[in-house]
Motif scaffolding. Sequence first.
Motif, PDB file in Angstrom:
ATOM      1  N   ASN A   9       0.813  -1.211   0.000  1.00 27.10           N
ATOM      2  CA  ASN A   9       0.000   0.000   0.000  1.00 27.10           C
ATOM      3  C   ASN A   9       0.849   1.264   0.000  1.00 27.10           C
ATOM      4  O   ASN A   9       0.477   2.268  -0.594  1.00 27.10           O
ATOM      5  N   THR A  10       2.004   1.228   0.647  1.00 32.78           N
ATOM      6  CA  THR A  10       2.870   2.396   0.770  1.00 32.78           C
ATOM      7  C   THR A  10       3.723   2.613  -0.475  1.00 32.78           C
ATOM      8  O   THR A  10       3.815   3.729  -0.986  1.00 32.78           O
ATOM      9  N   ALA A  11       4.365   1.562  -0.942  1.00 32.43           N
ATOM     10  CA  ALA A  11       5.283   1.687  -2.076  1.00 32.43           C
ATOM     11  C   ALA A  11       5.157   0.471  -2.982  1.00 32.43           C
ATOM     12  O   ALA A  11       6.012  -0.417  -2.965  1.00 32.43           O
ATOM     13  N   PRO A  12       4.097   0.415  -3.778  1.00 32.81           N
ATOM     14  CA  PRO A  12       3.879  -0.778  -4.602  1.00 32.81           C
ATOM     15  C   PRO A  12       4.990  -1.044  -5.615  1.00 32.81           C
ATOM     16  O   PRO A  12       5.305  -2.192  -5.898  1.00 32.81           O
ATOM     17  N   GLN A  13       5.614   0.006  -6.123  1.00 34.14           N
ATOM     18  CA  GLN A  13       6.691  -0.197  -7.098  1.00 34.14           C
ATOM     19  C   GLN A  13       7.880  -0.898  -6.449  1.00 34.14           C
ATOM     20  O   GLN A  13       8.497  -1.778  -7.040  1.00 34.14           O
ATOM     21  N   MET A  14       8.200  -0.502  -5.227  1.00 33.65           N
ATOM     22  CA  MET A  14       9.321  -1.113  -4.513  1.00 33.65           C
ATOM     23  C   MET A  14       8.982  -2.541  -4.092  1.00 33.65           C
ATOM     24  O   MET A  14       9.809  -3.444  -4.212  1.00 33.65           O
ATOM     25  N   ALA A  15       7.769  -2.746  -3.597  1.00 31.92           N
ATOM     26  CA  ALA A  15       7.369  -4.085  -3.158  1.00 31.92           C
ATOM     27  C   ALA A  15       7.360  -5.068  -4.319  1.00 31.92           C
ATOM     28  O   ALA A  15       7.638  -6.254  -4.134  1.00 31.92           O
ATOM     29  N   LYS A  16       7.082  -4.585  -5.508  1.00 31.71           N
ATOM     30  CA  LYS A  16       7.006  -5.460  -6.680  1.00 31.71           C
ATOM     31  C   LYS A  16       8.371  -5.976  -7.118  1.00 31.71           C
ATOM     32  O   LYS A  16       8.479  -7.061  -7.685  1.00 31.71           O
ATOM     33  N   VAL A  17       9.443  -5.233  -6.827  1.00 29.13           N
ATOM     34  CA  VAL A  17      10.766  -5.638  -7.288  1.00 29.13           C
ATOM     35  C   VAL A  17      11.722  -6.040  -6.170  1.00 29.13           C
ATOM     36  O   VAL A  17      12.786  -6.595  -6.439  1.00 29.13           O
TER      37      VAL A  17
END
Length: 50
Positions: A9-17
């Motif tokens: 929820n906070t940083a989806p781009q970071m969590a995805k990679v």
Amino acid sequence: MDSLIEAWNTAPQMAKVHPTSLELSRVLVSLHKRSNPKVTALAKKAGIRL
């Protein structure tokens, strides 16, 4: 799992990679893929096939 959801929820781009996020998501999906709707939603966000 709550921390992983918060990360998405906070940083989806970071969590995805991020490797840790991806590995934790894979483990959760392999253990609870059909018993927990939150895990199913995380798997879809991470692009993990069920």
